[in-house]
Design a protein around this motif. Structure first.
Motif, PDB file in Angstrom:
ATOM      1  N   SER A 275      21.116  57.933  95.181  1.00 19.18           N
ATOM      2  CA  SER A 275      20.588  57.152  96.291  1.00 19.18           C
ATOM      3  C   SER A 275      21.677  56.294  96.923  1.00 19.18           C
ATOM      4  O   SER A 275      21.852  56.277  98.149  1.00 19.18           O
ATOM      5  CB  SER A 275      19.427  56.280  95.804  1.00 19.18           C
ATOM      6  N   ASP A 276      22.436  55.601  96.074  1.00 21.44           N
ATOM      7  CA  ASP A 276      23.515  54.750  96.592  1.00 21.44           C
ATOM      8  C   ASP A 276      24.613  55.590  97.244  1.00 21.44           C
ATOM      9  O   ASP A 276      25.150  55.222  98.294  1.00 21.44           O
ATOM     10  CB  ASP A 276      24.114  53.912  95.458  1.00 21.44           C
ATOM     11  N   ALA A 277      24.954  56.715  96.610  1.00 21.51           N
ATOM     12  CA  ALA A 277      26.033  57.551  97.134  1.00 21.51           C
ATOM     13  C   ALA A 277      25.668  58.141  98.491  1.00 21.51           C
ATOM     14  O   ALA A 277      26.479  58.142  99.428  1.00 21.51           O
ATOM     15  CB  ALA A 277      26.348  58.662  96.134  1.00 21.51           C
ATOM     16  N   LEU A 278      24.448  58.637  98.622  1.00 20.42           N
ATOM     17  CA  LEU A 278      24.033  59.222  99.899  1.00 20.42           C
ATOM     18  C   LEU A 278      23.894  58.160 100.984  1.00 20.42           C
ATOM     19  O   LEU A 278      24.197  58.411 102.155  1.00 20.42           O
ATOM     20  CB  LEU A 278      22.720  59.977  99.718  1.00 20.42           C
ATOM     21  N   ASP A 279      23.438  56.957 100.600  1.00 14.19           N
ATOM     22  CA  ASP A 279      23.361  55.864 101.579  1.00 14.19           C
ATOM     23  C   ASP A 279      24.749  55.527 102.111  1.00 14.19           C
ATOM     24  O   ASP A 279      24.934  55.316 103.319  1.00 14.19           O
ATOM     25  CB  ASP A 279      22.725  54.630 100.946  1.00 14.19           C
ATOM     26  N   LEU A 280      25.739  55.476 101.212  1.00 16.07           N
ATOM     27  CA  LEU A 280      27.105  55.194 101.643  1.00 16.07           C
ATOM     28  C   LEU A 280      27.641  56.313 102.521  1.00 16.07           C
ATOM     29  O   LEU A 280      28.302  56.067 103.550  1.00 16.07           O
ATOM     30  CB  LEU A 280      28.001  55.001 100.407  1.00 16.07           C
ATOM     31  N   PHE A 281      27.357  57.550 102.141  1.00 12.45           N
ATOM     32  CA  PHE A 281      27.781  58.707 102.929  1.00 12.45           C
ATOM     33  C   PHE A 281      27.185  58.630 104.335  1.00 12.45           C
ATOM     34  O   PHE A 281      27.875  58.793 105.345  1.00 12.45           O
ATOM     35  CB  PHE A 281      27.328  59.985 102.206  1.00 12.45           C
ATOM     36  N   ALA A 282      25.876  58.368 104.402  1.00 11.97           N
ATOM     37  CA  ALA A 282      25.208  58.287 105.699  1.00 11.97           C
ATOM     38  C   ALA A 282      25.772  57.140 106.539  1.00 11.97           C
ATOM     39  O   ALA A 282      25.982  57.279 107.758  1.00 11.97           O
ATOM     40  CB  ALA A 282      23.707  58.107 105.492  1.00 11.97           C
ATOM     41  N   LYS A 283      26.026  56.006 105.904  1.00 18.92           N
ATOM     42  CA  LYS A 283      26.581  54.848 106.626  1.00 18.92           C
ATOM     43  C   LYS A 283      27.936  55.185 107.226  1.00 18.92           C
ATOM     44  O   LYS A 283      28.221  54.864 108.398  1.00 18.92           O
ATOM     45  CB  LYS A 283      26.697  53.675 105.658  1.00 18.92           C
TER      46      LYS A 283
END
Length: 670
Positions: free
Chosen positions: A290-298
């Motif tokens: 969840s954190d990794a994909l949020d950072l990727f999307a950001k």
């Protein structure tokens, strides 16, 4: 065509066929040990005995007897049965009969034929002889007391591998097979020795005592260690790939594979990325998906259209297509697959393809190798060129001199030679019916593609039914990447000049560390190798063995591999990662399953939906026909060319001993 009668069935056989081949055409099974379809005839095991009339009133070896018109062949008479029983009894005189501990047990020709054609007792009660085991390198384990002197290994090493380093010493009961001075066999194809051995005398050392064949599940796959696209079989126990074996494909790899293809299996469970990682203050910390994909999307939103993707060498077409669609949603077309910096013209796929085909190159009668260490770049293409050399083809080379396993007349190491070939070379090509030029990555790096294309007309490379212009790639993903648009005019330098805010490294482990210093780098891959060390965000993905995939080899042949296992830990398939992040940025990718992804890719690129060769009509781009400069081969170590190979203990042992010349440390059991 000769007409023969086999057990009462009359049939025609090709001119030059042997009696054994005639029997097989009639559907009869003939036992054999020394005979192999791809090797010269030895006729020394005598297991293939049959009755032939007209002829002497005794059984004859069918493998070495030509089929002639009017022959009557009998394969199941009492005389044949008794003769085969006698031969089997003779072969087992000195065999140690250690089937319970032999790794060949369960898939051993000697076992099978002893059961089918042998008798249940022996008349010999003398002591069995024993032979010391020989050292043949980090790949082959020997147990020479089991050897029945079929000489398949001798013929394979000299005829197919091109390294005549195995031979037979002494005579009679004292005869034994050994390598030259009992040194390691210096061949990238030595693992095939265990395949051709019909008994347990030669075994795969890395898998010794690790498994039994009946424990394994078999899954067809495509090799990604080079661009040949060898057909392989992954043998698994539970979730682990225990060994890799070749599948027969006459158009690609016949029934051989390289040692790198065969023995990288131990790396599929080592050095794996099994959870996301985020780099903070120069150090990596484990993160949730969840954190990794949020950072990727950001970071994707922040970069906008200024985002780029670099494809690695081991990728399937579906992964590259999914990443392309993700970037297209951002409005970016910054795609590149030549991660080491190559920048040749890709406007015509036929001009960067292996047009003679892998199977066709063995029929060439004049070959010019330009900047190609073909033995390391494509070992299974080298075996085909070696066939051409044995048939009498004249082979010339431009580049650093190297031992390619066949005779090469080296012309020099300057690409300027392409503009002024020696008279004897042009004369040889003028007299050739099927001339061929093979352009390797060394020539591409030297900017010699245009000069090589300028030879098409003067050397008569293109004729009716023949195209002799060939380019050798080393990346399994290269041709599919070119079809999907992973090529900038200036190569990766163009992407660097665009100064992207985010760079997506798709298993790209060969990118120079000084590139893209200011960009946020996301590595989507399966091994903790060079690419992961550069990345700010690491997303664990599936290796080729853990996903379905479409691959296009260097000749433009579309092939598909199947998923054999599941990714370790929290790792996901690449396309699923891109689908999830696309939803977070509000640019949903138009597929929710792998089947949908493949269907959409095929709809946009129909050539990727077919099986076999893509139709690539010849269309040479107009390039500068001059080149100059020293050629260098890009591969300095055959065994350590990608992230998987560099994670393999077996490949490191091969590199240390066979490339760097460090003596092996023998174990006590040896």
């Amino acid at each position: 065509m000769p007409k023969v009668t086999v057990d009462g069935v009359e049939l025609e056989v090709p001119q030059g066929a042997t009696v054994l081949q005639a029997c097989e055409l009639a559907g009869k099974e003939i036992p054999r040990f020394c005979y192999h379809e791809r090797l010269s005839i030895a006729g020394n095991c005598r297991m293939c005995l049959v009755e032939v009339a007209p002829g002497p009133p005794k059984p004859q070896a069918s493998c070495a007897l030509p089929a002639a018109d009017g022959q009557t062949i009998k394969t199941d008479t009492p005389m044949v049965k008794k003769a085969r029983e006698g031969v089997m009894e003779f072969l087992l005189i000195n065999h140690p009969l250690d089937c319970p501990i032999c790794d060949q047990g369960g898939e051993c020709d000697l076992q099978d034929q002893a059961m089918a054609y042998g008798r249940g007792y022996t008349r010999f009660d003398e002591n069995k002889r024993a032979i010391d085991d020989k050292y043949m390198g980090p790949v082959i384990k020997t147990s020479m007391t089991r050897c029945i002197q079929c000489t398949r290994c001798i013929r394979f090493s000299s005829e197919v591998a091109g390294v005549p380093e195995i031979g037979m010493l002494y005579r009679g009961e004292d005869s034994q097979i050994t390598s030259y001075l009992e040194r390691a066999i210096d061949s990238e194809l030595s693992g095939n020795l265990a395949d051709v051995c019909p008994v347990g005398a030669l075994l795969q050392k890395p898998q010794i005592f690790e498994m039994r064949p009946w424990e394994l599940r078999r899954v067809p796959a495509i090799d990604v260690m080079d661009a040949v696209g060898s057909n392989i079989r992954l043998d698994l126990r539970q979730r682990q790939v225990m060994r890799i074996l070749p599948r027969i494909n006459e158009d690609v790899n016949e029934e051989w594979i390289s040692d790198k293809t065969r023995h990288h299996a131990d790396a599929l469970v080592r050095n794996r990325l099994d959870r996301p990682w985020v780099r903070e203050n120069g150090k990596l910390r484990a993160a949730s998906w969840s954190d990794a994909l949020d950072l990727f999307a950001k970071q994707l939103k922040k970069a906008g259209a200024n985002v780029a993707a670099i494809a690695g060498d081991l990728l399937d077409a579906e992964t590259m297509y999914a990443a392309k669609k993700l970037l297209a949603g951002q409005g970016s077309t910054l795609l590149e697959g030549r991660q080491t910096g190559l920048s040749y013209d890709t406007s015509s796929l036929s001009a960067v393809s292996f047009n003679s085909t892998i199977a066709g190159i063995e029929y060439a009668d004049a070959i010019l190798l330009v900047g190609s260490h073909i033995r390391w770049e494509a070992p299974l293409v080298a075996t085909r060129i070696r066939k051409a050399a044995r048939k009498g083809a004249a082979i010339y080379g431009i580049g650093p001199e190297a031992d390619l396993g066949f005779k090469v007349q080296w012309l020099g190491n300057d690409s300027k030679l392409l503009g002024k070939l020696p008279t004897d070379v042009t004369n040889a090509f003028g007299a050739a019916a099927k001339p061929a030029v093979v352009v390797g990555p060394g020539a591409l790096a030297a900017g010699a593609l245009g000069a090589a294309l300028a030879l098409v007309q003067p050397l008569g490379l293109i004729k009716d039914g023949w195209n002799g212009f060939n380019v050798v790639h080393t990346a399994a993903s290269r041709m599919a990447g070119l079809i999907l648009g992973y090529a900038q005019k200036g190569g990766i330098a163009d992407i660097e000049a665009a100064n992207p805010g985010l760079v997506l490294l798709l298993g790209a482990d060969e990118v120079a560390p000084d590139r893209f210093k200011s960009a946020f780098k996301v590595y989507v891959g399966h091994h903790g190798d060079k690419g992961a060390k550069l990345a700010d965000l690491i997303l664990p993905a599936a290796s080729y063995a853990e996903k379905h995939g479409t691959y296009v080899n260097l000749e433009g042949r579309v092939q598909r591999g199947e998923r054999a296992a599941f990714p370790p830990g929290e790792a996901k398939e690449d396309w699923a990662i891109f689908r999830a992040v696309s939803q977070l940025i509000g640019q949903d990718l138009p597929f929710d399953s792998f089947d949908q992804l493949r269907a959409q890719m095929v709809a946009e690129h129909p050539e990727l939906g077919r099986d076999g060769l893509i139709d690539l009509p010849w269309s040479a781009p107009v390039l500068a026909g001059t080149a100059g400069g020293e050629i260098r081969y890009p591969i300095s170590d055959f065994y350590l060319t990608n992230a998987i190979a560099r994670s393999s203990p077996t490949m490191h042992r091969c590199s240390e001993e066979l490339v760097h010349g460090h003596a092996a440390t023998l174990e006590a059991a040896e």
